[in-house]
Structures are given as C-alpha cells and as structure tokens.
Design a protein around this motif. Structure first.
Motif, PDB file in Angstrom:
ATOM      1  N   VAL A 272      -4.209   8.614   4.256  1.00 10.99           N
ATOM      2  CA  VAL A 272      -3.591   7.842   5.330  1.00 10.99           C
ATOM      3  C   VAL A 272      -2.415   7.081   4.717  1.00 10.99           C
ATOM      4  O   VAL A 272      -2.582   6.369   3.720  1.00 10.99           O
ATOM      5  N   LEU A 273      -1.260   7.268   5.294  1.00 13.44           N
ATOM      6  CA  LEU A 273      -0.057   6.579   4.834  1.00 13.44           C
ATOM      7  C   LEU A 273       0.154   5.303   5.641  1.00 13.44           C
ATOM      8  O   LEU A 273      -0.317   5.217   6.788  1.00 13.44           O
ATOM      9  N   PRO A 274       0.853   4.328   5.094  1.00 13.78           N
ATOM     10  CA  PRO A 274       1.116   3.087   5.842  1.00 13.78           C
ATOM     11  C   PRO A 274       1.838   3.320   7.170  1.00 13.78           C
ATOM     12  O   PRO A 274       1.728   2.498   8.077  1.00 13.78           O
TER      13      PRO A 274
ATOM     14  N   VAL B 268      -1.697  10.811   9.020  1.00  9.42           N
ATOM     15  CA  VAL B 268      -2.977  11.210   8.443  1.00  9.42           C
ATOM     16  C   VAL B 268      -2.840  12.645   7.955  1.00  9.42           C
ATOM     17  O   VAL B 268      -2.401  13.524   8.701  1.00  9.42           O
ATOM     18  N   ILE B 269      -3.215  12.870   6.713  1.00  3.31           N
ATOM     19  CA  ILE B 269      -3.063  14.184   6.088  1.00  3.31           C
ATOM     20  C   ILE B 269      -4.430  14.681   5.631  1.00  3.31           C
ATOM     21  O   ILE B 269      -5.134  13.988   4.892  1.00  3.31           O
ATOM     22  N   GLN B 270      -4.795  15.863   6.099  1.00  6.56           N
ATOM     23  CA  GLN B 270      -6.049  16.501   5.678  1.00  6.56           C
ATOM     24  C   GLN B 270      -5.790  17.245   4.374  1.00  6.56           C
ATOM     25  O   GLN B 270      -4.810  17.962   4.251  1.00  6.56           O
TER      26      GLN B 270
ATOM     27  N   VAL C 170       0.853  -1.187   0.000  1.00  2.38           N
ATOM     28  CA  VAL C 170       0.000   0.000   0.000  1.00  2.38           C
ATOM     29  C   VAL C 170       0.893   1.242   0.000  1.00  2.38           C
ATOM     30  O   VAL C 170       1.790   1.374   0.837  1.00  2.38           O
ATOM     31  N   VAL C 171       0.637   2.137  -0.933  1.00  4.80           N
ATOM     32  CA  VAL C 171       1.335   3.425  -0.982  1.00  4.80           C
ATOM     33  C   VAL C 171       0.567   4.438  -0.140  1.00  4.80           C
ATOM     34  O   VAL C 171       1.145   5.193   0.624  1.00  4.80           O
ATOM     35  N   GLN C 172      -0.763   4.432  -0.297  1.00  9.70           N
ATOM     36  CA  GLN C 172      -1.622   5.315   0.504  1.00  9.70           C
ATOM     37  C   GLN C 172      -3.068   4.874   0.370  1.00  9.70           C
ATOM     38  O   GLN C 172      -3.444   4.205  -0.581  1.00  9.70           O
TER      39      GLN C 172
END
Length: 178
Positions: free
Chosen positions: A115-117, A121-123, A86-88
């Motif tokens: 969401v990154l592995p 968490v990025i808004q 998973v990349v993202q």
C-alpha cells in the motif's frame, strides 16, 4: 518449507550498521510485537519499481517498523524515509507469527500486498504462491488461507478500515523513545 522471517533481520547483508528495538503491546488497537530497525548505513540503496514509479525502500537513515500481531495471519512492515514519511506499507500474508529467543518472527505464506501513501494497492507474488502449491511446499488448505486473508485485508484497506496502518507513526515514535 515456509521461510521464517525475524524482526531483527540478522542476515541482512545490504545493511552495514543498524539499531534494533522491539516491544510487546497489548492495547485496544493492537496486541503483539512491534520491532524497529533504524538503518544507519547500507552498502547500496534498494529500489523497487511499481508501474512507472521507482521507490527507494532502503538507504542510510531509513526506518523499518514491523508489526507481528498476535493470532493473526499477516505482518506489516512500514518503511520510512529519513524525513519520517511513509514510503510504503508492505503486508506479508503468513501462516503465523511467533517469538523465538525473544525475537518476533513470521512464517511467510508468499502472498504480499503493498500500500502506497497515495492509496494505491499493489498485489504481489501471486506466482510464488502458485509455485509453492504446485511444488508441494504448501497444501491446498494453506493456499486457500493465504487467499482468504489477502482478500479480507484488501477489503479492509479499500474501506479505510485497516486501522493498523493508522498506528504506524505512533508505534515508530514509541520505539524511538526507548
């Protein structure tokens, strides 16, 4: 007017050759459509930047798996690299999910969560949601719905209770066997 995005991504000019599959699931853990695009070749890779890190999200032999859960206000796209990692997870907040000409779609409500592995968490795209409200593309009710859905999902992610993310590899493998 909200942008309607289809699971088969018919206008994806970057992608030269792809394979598409979809399936409707009604299981204990998920009800709705899942779609998979196996990207065989691209004109050029696509990279995104989060802070100091740069991530490739589209290139030859990448896989994009998208979930369109029934009666929910989000859609999740999981990007896999050629190794199957998973990349993202890219979560689109949406007005609704549906089906047209046997292809699943979602009506995008601008606000997104990545969401990154690593668990980061990025808004994303809060400015797009604000612009949509200010330009009358959405009303205050849809604006509030977007934020409520966004905040609920972020709480689930933070508590490791957004179980759909745990199903992505299983669902990818299910579609690859078709």
């Amino acid at each position: 007017m909200l942008k309607r995005k289809y699971g088969d991504r018919p206008d994806w000019k970057r992608v030269i050759k792809k394979e598409y599959r979809q399936l409707f699931l009604d299981t204990e853990g998920f009800k709705g459509y899942i779609s998979l695009i196996k990207i065989n070749s691209v004109l050029e890779p696509l990279y995104v930047q989060y802070g100091e890190k740069r991530f490739c999200i589209v290139d030859d032999n990448y896989i994009w798996l998208q979930h369109f859960p029934s009666e929910q206000r989000y859609s999740v796209t999981t990007m896999f690299n050629p190794k199957g990692e998973v990349v993202q997870w890219y979560i689109d907040i949406c007005k609704q999910n549906g089906i047209e000409n046997n292809v699943p779609w979602m009506d995008d409500l601008f606000l997104d969560i990545v969401v990154l592995p690593t668990g980061d968490v990025i808004q994303k795209d809060t400015d797009e949601l604000e612009d949509a409200l200010n330009q009358g593309i959405i009303d205050e009710a849809l604006y509030n719905i977007a934020w409520i859905e966004n905040n609920n999902l972020k709480e689930l992610i933070k508590a490791n209770k957004f179980d759909l993310m745990k199903l992505t590899k299983k669902h990818k493998n299910l579609l690859l066997k078709q």
